[in-house]
Design an enzyme around this catalytic site. Structure first.
Site, PDB file in Angstrom:
ATOM      1  N   ILE A  36      31.984  75.168 -74.803  1.00  0.00           N
ATOM      2  CA  ILE A  36      31.693  74.552 -73.498  1.00  0.00           C
ATOM      3  C   ILE A  36      30.267  74.874 -73.050  1.00  0.00           C
ATOM      4  CG2 ILE A  36      32.466  74.425 -71.073  1.00  0.00           C
ATOM      5  CD1 ILE A  36      34.562  73.360 -73.029  1.00  0.00           C
ATOM      6  N   LEU A  79      28.862  52.198 -61.782  1.00  0.00           N
ATOM      7  CA  LEU A  79      29.095  53.457 -62.499  1.00  0.00           C
ATOM      8  C   LEU A  79      28.583  54.605 -61.635  1.00  0.00           C
ATOM      9  CD1 LEU A  79      29.847  54.839 -65.322  1.00  0.00           C
ATOM     10  CD2 LEU A  79      27.389  54.849 -65.731  1.00  0.00           C
ATOM     11  N   HIS A  87      14.225  65.247 -78.236  1.00  0.00           N
ATOM     12  CA  HIS A  87      14.595  65.079 -76.825  1.00  0.00           C
ATOM     13  C   HIS A  87      14.256  63.665 -76.345  1.00  0.00           C
ATOM     14  CE1 HIS A  87      15.729  69.192 -76.675  1.00  0.00           C
ATOM     15  NE2 HIS A  87      14.508  69.686 -76.748  1.00  0.00           N
ATOM     16  N   ASP A  99      24.319  67.376 -77.308  1.00  0.00           N
ATOM     17  CA  ASP A  99      23.722  68.447 -78.113  1.00  0.00           C
ATOM     18  C   ASP A  99      23.275  67.923 -79.484  1.00  0.00           C
ATOM     19  OD1 ASP A  99      22.847  71.032 -78.604  1.00  0.00           O
ATOM     20  OD2 ASP A  99      24.784  71.685 -79.400  1.00  0.00           O
TER      21      ASP A  99
HETATM   22  C1  IPE Z   1      24.279  72.854 -74.218  1.00  0.00           C
HETATM   23  O1  IPE Z   1      23.583  72.857 -75.425  1.00  0.00           O
HETATM   24  C2  IPE Z   1      23.399  72.404 -73.096  1.00  0.00           C
HETATM   25  C3  IPE Z   1      22.999  70.996 -73.122  1.00  0.00           C
HETATM   26  C4  IPE Z   1      23.362  70.101 -73.992  1.00  0.00           C
HETATM   27  C5  IPE Z   1      22.168  70.582 -72.040  1.00  0.00           C
HETATM   28  P1  IPE Z   1      22.902  74.187 -75.996  1.00  0.00           P
HETATM   29  O2  IPE Z   1      22.257  73.815 -77.256  1.00  0.00           O
HETATM   30  O3  IPE Z   1      22.056  74.803 -74.948  1.00  0.00           O
HETATM   31  O4  IPE Z   1      24.180  75.116 -76.224  1.00  0.00           O
HETATM   32  P2  IPE Z   1      24.377  76.385 -77.180  1.00  0.00           P
HETATM   33  O5  IPE Z   1      23.197  77.276 -76.963  1.00  0.00           O
HETATM   34  O6  IPE Z   1      24.417  75.864 -78.597  1.00  0.00           O
HETATM   35  O7  IPE Z   1      25.682  76.973 -76.764  1.00  0.00           O
HETATM   36  C1  IPE Z   2      20.435  69.406 -76.545  1.00  0.00           C
HETATM   37  O1  IPE Z   2      19.841  69.470 -77.781  1.00  0.00           O
HETATM   38  C2  IPE Z   2      19.428  69.172 -75.437  1.00  0.00           C
HETATM   39  C3  IPE Z   2      19.167  70.343 -74.603  1.00  0.00           C
HETATM   40  C4  IPE Z   2      19.825  71.471 -74.649  1.00  0.00           C
HETATM   41  C5  IPE Z   2      18.080  70.244 -73.660  1.00  0.00           C
HETATM   42  P1  IPE Z   2      19.287  70.851 -78.377  1.00  0.00           P
HETATM   43  O2  IPE Z   2      17.860  71.007 -77.967  1.00  0.00           O
HETATM   44  O3  IPE Z   2      20.176  71.970 -78.011  1.00  0.00           O
HETATM   45  O4  IPE Z   2      19.373  70.548 -79.925  1.00  0.00           O
HETATM   46  P2  IPE Z   2      19.839  71.548 -81.069  1.00  0.00           P
HETATM   47  O5  IPE Z   2      21.199  72.065 -80.690  1.00  0.00           O
HETATM   48  O6  IPE Z   2      18.811  72.632 -81.127  1.00  0.00           O
HETATM   49  O7  IPE Z   2      19.884  70.696 -82.289  1.00  0.00           O
HETATM   50 MG    MG Z   3      21.817  72.792 -78.894  1.00  0.00          MG
END
Ligand code: IPE
Ligand code: IPE
Ligand code: MG
Length: 239
Positions: free
Chosen positions: A187, A130, A36, A19
């Site tokens: 989570i 792995l 990303h 995240d």
């Molecule tokens: C969790 O991150 C999903 C992934 C890392 C793929 P999100 O950014 O979607 O989670 P929330 O919305 O902060 O809970």
């Molecule tokens: C996690 O990074 C990747 C995905 C959920 C696809 P985010 O896109 O949620 O990044 P933030 O949380 O907005 O910084």
């Molecule tokens: Mg996020």
């Protein structure tokens, strides 16, 4: 369900909620998509570092079921990035002897992407260095419901062992360590059943910045934990 685990050992199965890509990009006045892209680089780096640390199973949350609700432009950019990675990673995975599998509800994914995922699984299925699992379109609640449906169809006794064999993670050991980057301590509907006795590790580091030293710190923290599985310390063989 839970196996005994020698204190001080490297976790066999690490699950990661990657995240913070969007915030990493925003901090640099870049489009979220650039975050990303850097996130993909960080995932490749993690795979190499996990192998070097002696981890045998790695499960990465790359796209959640709920992420479908993001703006269409971000979802399309992510699908494009997944498609590019899926069509270009095969040789590297083979060379590094890595077995890759996908888990999640892929019904909404473009057919070409689904086909690419299946062929990458076939291409890498003999990898032994792995066991890498990518959670795409995954939801912990979805996994539990689809496992329950399969168990009902199989007319099996309702017990934990039978249930776990129908989860998307049936071939994986329980997660030992969950790492979440990006500062949130939740989570977010990732593995639910499978995290029952995982050790949790949260870091403010944004996913694109997650490097070898960060993985090492998470593993070092894990090694300090005392896993009791509800027992008293003196009952547990590792103490
Ligand atoms: C969790 O991150 C999903 C992934 C890392 C793929 P999100 O950014 O979607 O989670 P929330 O919305 O902060 O809970
Ligand atoms: C996690 O990074 C990747 C995905 C959920 C696809 P985010 O896109 O949620 O990044 P933030 O949380 O907005 O910084
Ligand atoms: Mg996020």
């Amino acid at each position: 369900m839970s196996s005994s685990f020698a204190e001080g050992s490297v976790p066999a199965h690490i699950a990661v909620i990657m995240d913070g890509n969007g915030r990493w990009a925003q901090q640099r006045q870049l489009p979220r998509t650039d975050g990303h892209k850097q996130g993909l680089t960080a995932a490749r780096r993690l795979v190499e570092n996990a192998v070097a640390e002696g981890v045998s199973h790695l499960t990465l949350f790359a796209f959640s079921h709920e992420n479908w609700q993001r703006p269409g432009s971000e979802v399309s950019a992510l699908m494009q990035l997944f498609a590019e990675a899926i069509s270009s990673e095969g040789a590297r995975l083979r060379k590094n002897n890595i077995c890759l599998r996908f888990i999640g509800d892929t019904a909404r994914f473009p057919a070409t992407l689904r086909a690419g995922m299946r062929s990458l699984e076939t291409l890498t299925r003999n990898g032994t260095r792995l066991n890498l699992t990518l959670a795409l379109g995954y939801s912990g609640k979805w996994d539990i419901v689809q496992a329950a449906e399969k168990m009902a169809q199989a007319k099996e006794a309702y017990n934990e062992e039978n249930f776990a064999r129908h989860l998307a993670t049936a071939d994986l050991p329980a997660a030992d360590l969950l790492i979440r980057t990006g500062g949130e301590q939740r989570i977010s509907n990732f593995l639910l059943w499978q995290l029952a006795y995982a050790e949790l590790y949260f870091t403010d580091t944004l996913w694109p910045d997650f490097a070898a030293a960060d993985l090492h710190a998470a593993i070092a923290s894990f090694k300090q934990r005392e896993r009791r599985y509800g027992q008293l310390p003196q009952q547990h063989p590792d103490d």
